[in-house]
Design a protein around this motif. Sequence first.
Motif, PDB file in Angstrom:
ATOM      1  N   ASN A  37       2.256  -5.597  -1.651  1.00  0.00           N
ATOM      2  CA  ASN A  37       1.354  -5.558  -0.492  1.00  0.00           C
ATOM      3  C   ASN A  37       2.025  -4.928   0.727  1.00  0.00           C
ATOM      4  O   ASN A  37       1.397  -4.147   1.455  1.00  0.00           O
ATOM      5  CB  ASN A  37       0.874  -6.968  -0.152  1.00  0.00           C
ATOM      6  CG  ASN A  37      -0.152  -7.485  -1.144  1.00  0.00           C
ATOM      7  OD1 ASN A  37      -0.664  -6.733  -1.968  1.00  0.00           O
ATOM      8  ND2 ASN A  37      -0.447  -8.768  -1.077  1.00  0.00           N
ATOM      9  N   GLU A  40       2.030  -1.172   0.183  1.00  0.00           N
ATOM     10  CA  GLU A  40       0.720  -0.547   0.300  1.00  0.00           C
ATOM     11  C   GLU A  40       0.187  -0.602   1.731  1.00  0.00           C
ATOM     12  O   GLU A  40      -0.482   0.329   2.188  1.00  0.00           O
ATOM     13  CB  GLU A  40      -0.268  -1.209  -0.666  1.00  0.00           C
ATOM     14  CG  GLU A  40       0.065  -0.937  -2.127  1.00  0.00           C
ATOM     15  CD  GLU A  40      -1.129  -1.138  -3.050  1.00  0.00           C
ATOM     16  OE1 GLU A  40      -2.057  -1.889  -2.672  1.00  0.00           O
ATOM     17  OE2 GLU A  40      -1.135  -0.535  -4.139  1.00  0.00           O
ATOM     18  N   GLU A  41       0.478  -1.666   2.442  1.00  0.00           N
ATOM     19  CA  GLU A  41       0.060  -1.738   3.843  1.00  0.00           C
ATOM     20  C   GLU A  41       0.791  -0.702   4.689  1.00  0.00           C
ATOM     21  O   GLU A  41       0.206  -0.077   5.581  1.00  0.00           O
ATOM     22  CB  GLU A  41       0.303  -3.153   4.382  1.00  0.00           C
ATOM     23  CG  GLU A  41      -0.680  -4.182   3.829  1.00  0.00           C
ATOM     24  CD  GLU A  41      -0.293  -5.608   4.176  1.00  0.00           C
ATOM     25  OE1 GLU A  41       0.773  -5.782   4.815  1.00  0.00           O
ATOM     26  OE2 GLU A  41      -1.029  -6.543   3.817  1.00  0.00           O
ATOM     27  N   THR A  74       8.171   7.494   2.664  1.00  0.00           N
ATOM     28  CA  THR A  74       7.519   6.839   1.537  1.00  0.00           C
ATOM     29  C   THR A  74       8.341   6.985   0.263  1.00  0.00           C
ATOM     30  O   THR A  74       8.440   6.038  -0.533  1.00  0.00           O
ATOM     31  CB  THR A  74       6.106   7.414   1.327  1.00  0.00           C
ATOM     32  OG1 THR A  74       5.377   7.324   2.555  1.00  0.00           O
ATOM     33  CG2 THR A  74       5.357   6.647   0.256  1.00  0.00           C
ATOM     34  N   ARG A 194       2.202   0.912  -9.799  1.00  0.00           N
ATOM     35  CA  ARG A 194       1.200   0.989  -8.739  1.00  0.00           C
ATOM     36  C   ARG A 194       1.806   1.584  -7.457  1.00  0.00           C
ATOM     37  O   ARG A 194       1.140   2.346  -6.754  1.00  0.00           O
ATOM     38  CB  ARG A 194       0.617  -0.390  -8.459  1.00  0.00           C
ATOM     39  CG  ARG A 194      -0.413  -0.378  -7.349  1.00  0.00           C
ATOM     40  CD  ARG A 194      -1.460  -1.425  -7.542  1.00  0.00           C
ATOM     41  NE  ARG A 194      -2.123  -1.751  -6.278  1.00  0.00           N
ATOM     42  CZ  ARG A 194      -3.148  -2.575  -6.166  1.00  0.00           C
ATOM     43  NH1 ARG A 194      -3.640  -3.168  -7.243  1.00  0.00           N
ATOM     44  NH2 ARG A 194      -3.691  -2.821  -4.993  1.00  0.00           N
ATOM     45  N   ALA A 195       3.047   1.243  -7.158  1.00  0.00           N
ATOM     46  CA  ALA A 195       3.700   1.832  -5.993  1.00  0.00           C
ATOM     47  C   ALA A 195       3.908   3.324  -6.192  1.00  0.00           C
ATOM     48  O   ALA A 195       3.676   4.130  -5.277  1.00  0.00           O
ATOM     49  CB  ALA A 195       5.032   1.132  -5.743  1.00  0.00           C
ATOM     50  N   GLY A 198       0.780   5.342  -5.518  1.00  0.00           N
ATOM     51  CA  GLY A 198       0.535   5.630  -4.108  1.00  0.00           C
ATOM     52  C   GLY A 198       1.398   6.766  -3.594  1.00  0.00           C
ATOM     53  O   GLY A 198       0.937   7.623  -2.830  1.00  0.00           O
ATOM     54  N   CYS A 230      -6.550  -0.296  -4.211  1.00  0.00           N
ATOM     55  CA  CYS A 230      -5.326  -0.082  -3.439  1.00  0.00           C
ATOM     56  C   CYS A 230      -5.600  -0.323  -1.955  1.00  0.00           C
ATOM     57  O   CYS A 230      -6.637   0.100  -1.431  1.00  0.00           O
ATOM     58  CB  CYS A 230      -4.805   1.339  -3.651  1.00  0.00           C
ATOM     59  SG  CYS A 230      -4.292   1.676  -5.354  1.00  0.00           S
ATOM     60  N   TRP A 232      -4.474   1.015   0.564  1.00  0.00           N
ATOM     61  CA  TRP A 232      -4.460   2.243   1.362  1.00  0.00           C
ATOM     62  C   TRP A 232      -5.620   3.182   1.029  1.00  0.00           C
ATOM     63  O   TRP A 232      -5.719   4.271   1.606  1.00  0.00           O
ATOM     64  CB  TRP A 232      -3.132   2.988   1.143  1.00  0.00           C
ATOM     65  CG  TRP A 232      -2.714   3.090  -0.301  1.00  0.00           C
ATOM     66  CD1 TRP A 232      -1.839   2.286  -0.951  1.00  0.00           C
ATOM     67  CD2 TRP A 232      -3.172   4.041  -1.271  1.00  0.00           C
ATOM     68  NE1 TRP A 232      -1.703   2.668  -2.272  1.00  0.00           N
ATOM     69  CE2 TRP A 232      -2.511   3.743  -2.488  1.00  0.00           C
ATOM     70  CE3 TRP A 232      -4.058   5.106  -1.239  1.00  0.00           C
ATOM     71  CZ2 TRP A 232      -2.711   4.490  -3.657  1.00  0.00           C
ATOM     72  CZ3 TRP A 232      -4.274   5.847  -2.398  1.00  0.00           C
ATOM     73  CH2 TRP A 232      -3.611   5.535  -3.583  1.00  0.00           C
TER      74      TRP A 232
END
Length: 357
Positions: A37, A40-41, A74, A194-195, A198, A230, A232
């Motif tokens: 989280n 993604e935030e 990132t 998942r990361a 993104g 997601c 984002w």
Amino acid sequence: MSRPQEPHRPFFPFGNPLKMVLPKGSNLSPKLRALLNNFEEALAERFRKLKPSDREDVLSLTWMRFAMELLCQTHTDIKTIITELELPVCDWDDKWIDVYLDNSVKLLDICIAFSSELARLSQGNLWLQCALHNLDAYPSKQLVRACSSLDGWRQHISSKNPRLENCFTILNSLTGTLNLPKVKNSAKGNVLMRAMYGVKVLTVFVCSTFAAAFSGSTNKLVDLQVLEACLWADAFADVQAYVNGEIRNIFSSGRATVVKELEAVQISVKKLHPTIKDGVGVGVDPTEAEAVQNSISDLGKRAGKLSQGLDLLTNQVDDFFQILLSGRNALLCNLRVGGSVFDPKDEINNVQGQIVR
């Protein structure tokens, strides 16, 4: 100049990504859920920051440098996540490693192409500086030489860089792998995938806009539709629609380039060139001479801003190249020594010697 494009349909690399199954929250420990989280935030906030407050800022060199800076941050974050997951390389699926290495080498190729184009644009400044030098003592007998230098700059800027041709092919390949694989029996693996999803979305978006700006074409500008789950997703959809829409509007309006600082210099050159052509302007009345002098001064300021912007963006692209290279080398090093935890912070002593320019 590209022709107006047909309406762009959402791109789905492997079917509809909205139907892909995400790991259920109950499968993640509080620590893993917080780790994902937070990532993604932070990514959502970066997407929000990427949306310019003024449409004129879209694809300015300042905005492009900021986009590359966020991309560097990132990619650094994903390395931190890999470290914090304490997921040994020996536990990585072979497919994860293959995709990571394949994508990284493709991104290195894109960086080299972008650096090549930035160097080419910077070389054009030599023509501008020569012209400004000959115009320094206006009115003078050097107007013909100044005019010739401006002609040389326009020809140089309008030429094509063959290294950019491969960028769209690479971006298509990266977009084709823009999916979220299912990971069985590995909560850490699900967080990692998942990361990385993104990161890949941000990477494809930024590199796609750069390629469009440098190539003068929106043919391969991609409209991605991403997983709504997601955190984002909404921020990304907003900035993508805004930036891509503005780029297409610029090209459809007939403007020669979407790089704002470069366009500003082109406008100044276009205004000044007829005035000094073939020495016209020598002996003009004071009012006209002052107008020409103002045009020369305006060109000097815009050329300086272009040169500074190109230098700063070049440095940021080089930083991204180094981040990619160090992460790739760290993974390869860990694979060679037996599969310890992949720590991308490891330094490789001969990194500089492996950079190909």
